[in-house]
Design an enzyme around this catalytic site. Structure first.
Site, PDB file in Angstrom:
ATOM      1  N   HIS A  16      -5.404  -7.757   5.033  1.00 37.72           N
ATOM      2  CA  HIS A  16      -6.384  -8.854   4.936  1.00 37.72           C
ATOM      3  C   HIS A  16      -5.961 -10.020   5.828  1.00 37.72           C
ATOM      4  O   HIS A  16      -6.775 -10.589   6.561  1.00 37.72           O
ATOM      5  CB  HIS A  16      -6.477  -9.377   3.489  1.00 37.72           C
ATOM      6  CG  HIS A  16      -7.045  -8.400   2.507  1.00 37.72           C
ATOM      7  ND1 HIS A  16      -6.497  -8.196   1.266  1.00 37.72           N
ATOM      8  CD2 HIS A  16      -8.126  -7.580   2.569  1.00 37.72           C
ATOM      9  CE1 HIS A  16      -7.221  -7.296   0.597  1.00 37.72           C
ATOM     10  NE2 HIS A  16      -8.203  -6.902   1.373  1.00 37.72           N
ATOM     11  N   ARG A  89     -10.750   0.056   7.861  1.00 32.59           N
ATOM     12  CA  ARG A  89      -9.478   0.769   7.956  1.00 32.59           C
ATOM     13  C   ARG A  89      -9.638   2.156   8.525  1.00 32.59           C
ATOM     14  O   ARG A  89      -8.776   2.662   9.209  1.00 32.59           O
ATOM     15  CB  ARG A  89      -8.844   0.890   6.558  1.00 32.59           C
ATOM     16  CG  ARG A  89      -8.168  -0.364   6.110  1.00 32.59           C
ATOM     17  CD  ARG A  89      -7.839  -0.299   4.659  1.00 32.59           C
ATOM     18  NE  ARG A  89      -9.062  -0.276   3.861  1.00 32.59           N
ATOM     19  CZ  ARG A  89      -9.110  -0.418   2.566  1.00 32.59           C
ATOM     20  NH1 ARG A  89      -8.000  -0.547   1.890  1.00 32.59           N
ATOM     21  NH2 ARG A  89     -10.246  -0.424   1.925  1.00 32.59           N
ATOM     22  N   SER A 126      -5.396  -2.968  -1.821  1.00 34.75           N
ATOM     23  CA  SER A 126      -5.009  -3.777  -2.986  1.00 34.75           C
ATOM     24  C   SER A 126      -4.712  -2.864  -4.165  1.00 34.75           C
ATOM     25  O   SER A 126      -3.814  -3.134  -4.964  1.00 34.75           O
ATOM     26  CB  SER A 126      -6.132  -4.748  -3.352  1.00 34.75           C
ATOM     27  OG  SER A 126      -6.363  -5.646  -2.301  1.00 34.75           O
TER      28      SER A 126
HETATM   29  P1  ADP Z   1     -13.792  -5.232  -1.556  1.00 33.04           P
HETATM   30  O1  ADP Z   1     -13.508  -4.946  -2.995  1.00 33.04           O
HETATM   31  O2  ADP Z   1     -14.985  -6.080  -1.326  1.00 33.04           O
HETATM   32  O3  ADP Z   1     -13.763  -4.011  -0.652  1.00 33.04           O
HETATM   33  P2  ADP Z   1     -11.168  -5.900  -0.591  1.00 33.04           P
HETATM   34  O4  ADP Z   1     -10.406  -7.086  -1.024  1.00 33.04           O
HETATM   35  O5  ADP Z   1     -10.638  -4.558  -0.984  1.00 33.04           O
HETATM   36  O6  ADP Z   1     -12.610  -6.169  -1.119  1.00 33.04           O
HETATM   37  O7  ADP Z   1     -11.357  -5.910   0.991  1.00 33.04           O
HETATM   38  C1  ADP Z   1     -11.978  -6.981   1.657  1.00 33.04           C
HETATM   39  C2  ADP Z   1     -12.243  -6.590   3.102  1.00 33.04           C
HETATM   40  O8  ADP Z   1     -11.013  -6.337   3.759  1.00 33.04           O
HETATM   41  C3  ADP Z   1     -13.059  -5.318   3.273  1.00 33.04           C
HETATM   42  O9  ADP Z   1     -13.837  -5.457   4.441  1.00 33.04           O
HETATM   43  C4  ADP Z   1     -12.024  -4.252   3.459  1.00 33.04           C
HETATM   44  O10 ADP Z   1     -12.530  -3.143   4.192  1.00 33.04           O
HETATM   45  C5  ADP Z   1     -10.979  -5.003   4.252  1.00 33.04           C
HETATM   46  N1  ADP Z   1      -9.642  -4.475   4.060  1.00 33.04           N
HETATM   47  C6  ADP Z   1      -9.101  -4.007   2.919  1.00 33.04           C
HETATM   48  N2  ADP Z   1      -7.829  -3.613   3.128  1.00 33.04           N
HETATM   49  C7  ADP Z   1      -7.571  -3.811   4.432  1.00 33.04           C
HETATM   50  C8  ADP Z   1      -6.449  -3.569   5.284  1.00 33.04           C
HETATM   51  N3  ADP Z   1      -5.339  -2.996   4.822  1.00 33.04           N
HETATM   52  N4  ADP Z   1      -6.551  -3.914   6.582  1.00 33.04           N
HETATM   53  C9  ADP Z   1      -7.673  -4.469   7.048  1.00 33.04           C
HETATM   54  N5  ADP Z   1      -8.770  -4.700   6.330  1.00 33.04           N
HETATM   55  C10 ADP Z   1      -8.735  -4.390   5.029  1.00 33.04           C
END
Ligand code: ADP
Length: 166
Positions: A16, A89, A126
């Site tokens: 993130h 991802r 996460s």
């Molecule tokens: P959601 O529950 O809305 O998917 P997340 O917190 O899991 O929320 O993810 C928020 C955003 O960040 C989404 O666009 C997700 O694809 C992206 N994301 C999640 N993990 C990663 C990562 N390891 N690297 C880059 N982007 C990520």
């Protein structure tokens, strides 16, 4: 141009943070929106997720963090933002993200831009961080160092430096 980077961030990861950092160099302002669905329970309350994101982005002057429980398109409208930003991802993310993007385009006329994550972060989620932390496994390579202690604490696990066995 103002972008809203939305997610649950429960908890925020290095993946993130990388997206936020790269976006902050591309947009005038990046609003990180901590979204919570009303019917879902989160290990980390919205205010804690916000405070972790604020801590890890404090050096990025054009990044602001907000919390919301509503529709993402309403957040975009209220904040006067131009686009939604999401991270990708892999191919499985893409399918879901395209559905989400289409829904937000239909209901709010808002476009979504995607940033592909760096290969070293593509396996981080996460969910995996929560699972590892709850068992006391190392999470330091997956989350920014400023927040790893707090994540362990949420599971009643002592921080890495005090743990044995890993
Ligand atoms: P959601 O529950 O809305 O998917 P997340 O917190 O899991 O929320 O993810 C928020 C955003 O960040 C989404 O666009 C997700 O694809 C992206 N994301 C999640 N993990 C990663 C990562 N390891 N690297 C880059 N982007 C990520």
């Amino acid at each position: 141009m103002i972008a809203v980077y939305a997610g649950s961030f429960s908890p925020p990861t290095r993946g993130h943070l990388d997206i936020i950092r790269r976006a902050s160099g591309m947009f005038d302002e990046v609003i990180v929106a901590v979204l919570s669905q009303r019917e879902k329970r989160y290990r980390f309350p919205p205010e804690q997720r916000r405070s972790m994101l604020e801590r890890i982005t404090r050096e990025l002057s054009n990044v602001r963090v907000i919390c919301d429980e509503g529709l993402l398109v309403d957040v975009v409208r209220r904040e006067g933002a131009d686009v939604i930003l999401r991270g990708l991802r892999n191919g499985s993310d893409l399918l879901f993200e395209m559905q989400l993007a289409e829904a937000n385009r239909r209901i709010g006329g808002v476009e979504t831009l995607f940033i592909g994550c760096l290969p070293e972060y593509s396996m981080i989620s996460s969910t995996i961080v929560r699972d590892c932390a709850s068992h006391g496994a190392p999470i330091e390579s997956m989350v920014p160092e400023e927040i790893s202690g707090e994540i362990y604490t949420a599971y009643g696990v002592s921080p890495a430096a005090e743990r044995k066995g890993f």
